[in-house]
Every structure is written in C-alpha cells, then in structure tokens.
Design a protein around this motif. Structure first.
Motif, short mmCIF file in Angstrom:
data_model
loop_
_atom_site.label_atom_id
_atom_site.label_comp_id
_atom_site.label_asym_id
_atom_site.label_seq_id
_atom_site.Cartn_x
_atom_site.Cartn_y
_atom_site.Cartn_z
N ILE A 165 24.64 48.71 50.04
CA ILE A 165 25.51 49.86 49.84
C ILE A 165 26.77 49.80 50.69
CG2 ILE A 165 24.53 51.39 51.59
CD1 ILE A 165 24.61 53.60 49.35
N ARG A 166 26.76 48.97 51.71
CA ARG A 166 27.96 48.82 52.54
C ARG A 166 29.14 48.29 51.74
NH1 ARG A 166 25.05 45.18 57.04
NH2 ARG A 166 24.22 44.34 55.07
N SER A 167 28.87 47.64 50.59
CA SER A 167 29.94 47.05 49.80
C SER A 167 30.92 48.06 49.23
CB SER A 167 29.33 46.22 48.66
OG SER A 167 28.86 44.98 49.13
N TRP A 168 30.50 49.32 49.11
CA TRP A 168 31.47 50.31 48.65
C TRP A 168 32.69 50.34 49.56
CZ3 TRP A 168 31.52 52.15 44.00
CH2 TRP A 168 30.33 52.25 43.27
N ASN A 169 32.49 50.11 50.84
CA ASN A 169 33.61 50.05 51.78
C ASN A 169 34.01 48.61 52.10
OD1 ASN A 169 33.91 52.91 52.22
ND2 ASN A 169 32.02 52.84 53.41
N SER A 170 33.04 47.79 52.53
CA SER A 170 33.39 46.47 53.05
C SER A 170 33.91 45.53 51.97
CB SER A 170 32.17 45.83 53.74
OG SER A 170 31.12 45.61 52.80
N ASN A 171 33.44 45.66 50.76
CA ASN A 171 33.92 44.82 49.66
C ASN A 171 34.78 45.59 48.66
OD1 ASN A 171 32.71 42.16 50.23
ND2 ASN A 171 30.77 43.28 50.07
N HIS A 172 35.20 46.78 49.05
CA HIS A 172 36.22 47.55 48.33
C HIS A 172 35.79 47.95 46.92
CE1 HIS A 172 38.77 46.41 51.67
NE2 HIS A 172 38.49 45.14 51.44
N TRP A 173 34.48 48.17 46.73
CA TRP A 173 34.05 48.64 45.42
C TRP A 173 34.71 49.97 45.05
CZ3 TRP A 173 27.95 48.03 45.48
CH2 TRP A 173 27.63 46.66 45.45
N ILE A 174 34.85 50.83 46.04
CA ILE A 174 35.37 52.17 45.78
C ILE A 174 36.79 52.13 45.21
CG2 ILE A 174 36.34 52.54 48.09
CD1 ILE A 174 34.37 55.15 46.10
N GLU A 175 37.51 51.06 45.49
CA GLU A 175 38.90 50.95 45.07
C GLU A 175 39.06 50.30 43.70
OE1 GLU A 175 40.59 48.68 48.22
OE2 GLU A 175 39.86 50.07 49.77
N ALA A 176 37.97 49.81 43.13
CA ALA A 176 38.08 49.00 41.91
C ALA A 176 38.76 49.73 40.75
CB ALA A 176 36.70 48.50 41.49
N PRO A 177 38.43 50.99 40.43
CA PRO A 177 39.08 51.62 39.28
C PRO A 177 40.60 51.68 39.39
CG PRO A 177 37.12 52.84 39.91
CD PRO A 177 37.35 51.84 41.00
N ARG A 178 41.10 51.99 40.58
CA ARG A 178 42.54 52.06 40.77
C ARG A 178 43.16 50.67 40.88
NH1 ARG A 178 44.98 56.66 42.77
NH2 ARG A 178 46.87 55.38 42.67
N ARG A 179 42.45 49.75 41.52
CA ARG A 179 43.00 48.39 41.67
C ARG A 179 43.16 47.73 40.30
NH1 ARG A 179 39.28 46.51 44.63
NH2 ARG A 179 38.17 45.20 43.13
N LEU A 180 42.11 47.82 39.48
CA LEU A 180 42.20 47.24 38.14
C LEU A 180 43.19 48.01 37.27
CD1 LEU A 180 39.59 45.85 39.22
CD2 LEU A 180 38.71 45.97 36.88
N GLY A 181 43.22 49.32 37.45
CA GLY A 181 44.19 50.10 36.70
C GLY A 181 45.61 49.66 36.97
N GLY A 182 45.90 49.34 38.23
CA GLY A 182 47.24 48.86 38.57
C GLY A 182 47.56 47.53 37.90
N LYS A 183 46.57 46.68 37.77
CA LYS A 183 46.79 45.39 37.10
C LYS A 183 47.01 45.58 35.60
CE LYS A 183 44.31 42.70 40.58
NZ LYS A 183 43.25 41.73 40.92
N ILE A 184 46.24 46.47 35.00
CA ILE A 184 46.43 46.77 33.58
C ILE A 184 47.81 47.38 33.35
CG2 ILE A 184 45.61 48.18 31.64
CD1 ILE A 184 42.76 47.86 32.91
N ALA A 185 48.25 48.23 34.29
CA ALA A 185 49.55 48.88 34.15
C ALA A 185 50.68 47.88 33.94
CB ALA A 185 49.83 49.74 35.40
N ARG A 186 50.58 46.72 34.59
CA ARG A 186 51.64 45.71 34.46
C ARG A 186 51.67 45.10 33.08
NH1 ARG A 186 49.62 42.79 39.94
NH2 ARG A 186 48.96 44.78 40.86
N LEU A 187 50.59 45.23 32.33
CA LEU A 187 50.53 44.68 30.97
C LEU A 187 50.97 45.68 29.91
CD1 LEU A 187 47.06 42.90 31.25
CD2 LEU A 187 49.30 41.78 31.31
N ILE A 188 51.06 46.95 30.27
CA ILE A 188 51.31 47.98 29.25
C ILE A 188 52.53 48.85 29.57
CG2 ILE A 188 48.92 48.04 28.47
CD1 ILE A 188 48.48 50.55 30.13
#
Length: 408
Positions: free
Chosen positions: A60-83
């Motif tokens: 469960i530490r991965s939500w912070n240490s491996n940035h799971w919590i940031e995934a929706p916004r991080r991937l959203g930012g990448k998709i934004a560059r395509l659209i």
C-alpha cells in the motif's frame, strides 16, 4: 499498383521503426487496432514490475512512493497533448460509458431550463444508452432526441442543453466537422460533448481550438492501453467551478482522506474522478501513451489517409460485390475503411481464419482499421489478396463461418 511499389512505400515510411515496438504475431495481418490496439513490447515488463515490485513488495505504500495516486492526472496530461487540451483539463478514469454519463449530467446542470439532449441516429450505442438512462432518471424533465446527422444543425434551438457526437463514426469512419458543429451548438446556447474513441491517437484533434466543452474517449484503441483500459474525460477549464458531479465518488472529493460525511467537489478536473483508479490498467495505458507521444501526429495522419486510399483503390481494382461505406475523400475519413456486403459476417470470419483480422458491425459492415504506428502498406496488399481469394473460392460459404460468436 504492384507489390514492389508498395514495399517501396513501406521502406520510405517515416514511422516504419515503430512497428518493431509492438507484439505482432507472425503470419497475422492485424487491421483491427480501431477496436483493440496491439500490445506494446514494453507493456509486459512494466506490468510485471507493477505487480511484483510495486504491489508485491511495496504494497500500500505505492500509493505515495510509486505515485499511484497521481496516475489519473499524470495520464490525463499525456492524453491532453494528443487532443488539443491543457494538461489540467483531462483526467484518465473509469470507462467511456461512465464518463459519457458524467459529461452529460454536467452539461445538463450548466444549461438549466433546457430539456433536450441531442445526438445522431446510429451513434455508438453506449452514448445513446447513457442519454436514455439520464432521461429516464430525470422523470420526464429531460428528453433524448436522436436525428440523422444532416438534420442536427437545424435542430439546435433554445431547448437543447447538450449535443453529443462521436467525431469519427464507428461504423463508417465518417468525420464530423468538430469546429463547425461546436460553433453551431454554441450559437444556439447549447454545450457540446465530443466522443473521441475513434479519433484520439489516430488524427489531430484540437478541442480548445474548437472551443469544445467536454470530450470523452477510451484508452484501448489507438492509444494501445489494452482491453478495458481506462478511459478519459476532458472538461474545458471555464466549466470547472460550475459542476457538481452526479457521480460524486470519494476520489473526486476535495480531500478524499479527510473522510468527511459530506461531499465537497475537488478542484478543477479532479472533481471528475470517481472511485479508486485501477492501477494495473493505468500502468498499461501509460506505456501506450508514451509510445504514441514519440510520434508526430502529422505523420500519423498522412500515413492513415494513404493506407485508407490504398485499401480503397485495391479493393475496387480486385473485388466485386462490395460497396464502399466510408467516405472516399480521406479528409472526411478517420483511420478506417468500411465496406458493405450482405454476407459480411461470414466473409469476415473466413478472412480472420486466414490470419487477416478486421471486424464486423451489423448489419453488413466489414471494418478495417489502420494504426499507422504498426500497419504496413504491405498489410493492406495482403488483406486484399486474401479477400479476393476468399471471394473467388467461395470458402466464406462454409457453415463454420456463419455461426455468430458473442463478439463480432
């Protein structure tokens, strides 16, 4: 056109090296990336790392240490560059159907007093079904209206709250004029939702240039995120503060880990998150996005159009009994070509048995998708060769090809 000329086109293709970065089985011509993208070679190793290390060891530490919590916004930012959006206007979350409902309910909120939610007949069914569901929940306050595409502009009036359209039609590949229809809707005071499921990653999209209000799309077609990959939702920044989400899940709360009894919408696009993000799906999708972002969209579009033009030319040169269902003009077509035949299902099954994979859409559409990062011009040649042989021999008439599978 002969095979040597076509092979020369592949040799000159600026995107040719991307093909080696996908898992493509020997002896298979894959022309169904508009339904399920091929597997990027890096994805399996990334998924194994997420499972074995991030989940297996870090827990469960991965939500912070491996940035799971940031995934929706991080991937959203990448998709934004395509659209054609800003990084903070897109979030990767949930499924396309759920995001359609989120966007519809938001748009209805933003246009109180208007009763009609409008789309075209023959739009992808989940869009129409979500509209129907929202209308049913409204107890008669909202009316769903579906009209032929050419009647949409005239139907935009002061009772329409939102127009929902798919930019690239899933059956025919016909493109809507996003800029013109958005302007027409806004002139009538309505908002617009664009479904980009068959556009994102396949052709240039400029949501902010068109002043779009909302957009949604899936991650498993041209974005190569894998079956059931997370979808995405775009909301123009100007609307962020005015929407109270109908699906007010805890990840859309302003402070999810405050565990308040009362919902307070998160800031900006975060309010369009809902439940806990699926990290395994996010990891796979990010591999597809990172690969896609290495390519130039202008080159992708040019090759997509050329592949479609070649398919049409070879089809009409080599085949009889088929009718073109897609626009002939490449500028009016997405990254697919569809042809019609009364026995389309059986013919497609015979083609798949030969290792040429497209798909069928009822009642009579044989659909062929071209994913420029891994589809070769020679693949188009091979597909038409196989189709011509099937029609010459009549092998599609074999009983085994007439039995309908659950997925067509």
């Amino acid at each position: 056109m002969d095979l040597d000329t076509i092979r020369a086109m592949d040799a000159a293709d600026p995107l040719r090296d991307f093909r080696d970065r996908f898992e493509l089985p020997d002896g298979v011509v894959y022309l169904d990336g508009n339904s399920l993208g091929a597997l990027p070679k890096v994805t399996a190793a990334r998924m194994a790392d997420v499972v074995n290390r991030e989940w297996g060891q870090d827990l469960i530490r991965s939500w912070n240490s491996n940035h799971w919590i940031e995934a929706p916004r991080r991937l959203g930012g990448k998709i934004a560059r395509l659209i054609g959006a800003k990084d903070h206007e897109v979030v990767a979350a949930d499924s396309t159907s759920i995001n359609v409902f989120k966007a519809l309910s938001a748009a209805v909120q933003l246009r109180p007093g208007r009763s009609i939610i409008l789309s075209e007949t023959g739009n992808f069914p989940t869009d129409a079904y979500m509209m129907q569901g929202l209308a049913h929940l409204s107890g008669g306050r909202i009316e769903q209206k579906l009209l032929p595409a050419d009647q949409i502009p005239a139907a935009l009036n002061d009772q329409v709250s939102v127009l929902l359209l798919t930019q690239t039609h899933y059956k025919t590949g016909r493109l809507h004029d996003m800029a013109a229809l958005t302007r027409a809707a806004h002139a009538a005071g309505a908002l617009v939702i664009w479904d980009l499921s068959h556009s994102a990653g396949a052709l240039p999209v400029d949501l902010n240039g068109c002043q779009a209000d909302f957009a949604i799309g899936c991650g498993y077609k041209y974005l190569n995120g894998g079956p059931g990959a997370p979808a995405f939702l775009f909301c123009a920044e100007r609307h962020h503060g005015d929407v109270f989400p109908a699906l007010s899940g805890w990840f859309g709360h302003a402070a999810p880990f405050a565990f308040d009894d009362s919902y307070e919408p998160g800031a900006g696009i975060d309010r369009f998150q809902c439940g806990t993000p699926g990290i395994l799906g996010m990891a796979a999708l990010e591999c597809g996005l990172d690969l896609m972002l290495e390519a130039e969209m202008a080159a992708i579009r040019l090759k997509s159009q050329a592949l479609g033009d070649l398919f049409i030319a070879l089809c009409e040169d080599r085949l009889t009994g088929f009718a073109l269902a897609s626009p002939r003009d490449a500028a009016q077509r997405g990254s697919q070509v569809s042809i019609r035949h009364d026995e389309g299902y059986a013919i497609m099954q015979a083609l798949i048995a030969r290792g040429v994979i497209g798909d069928f859409r009822a009642p009579d559409i044989l659909r062929f998708g071209f994913t420029p990062l891994y589809t070769r011009y020679e693949d188009v040649w091979l597909a038409i060769e196989a189709l011509a042989e099937i029609m010459k021999t009549g092998e599609w008439r074999e009983a085994r090809f007439a039995t309908r599978a659950a997925v067509t």
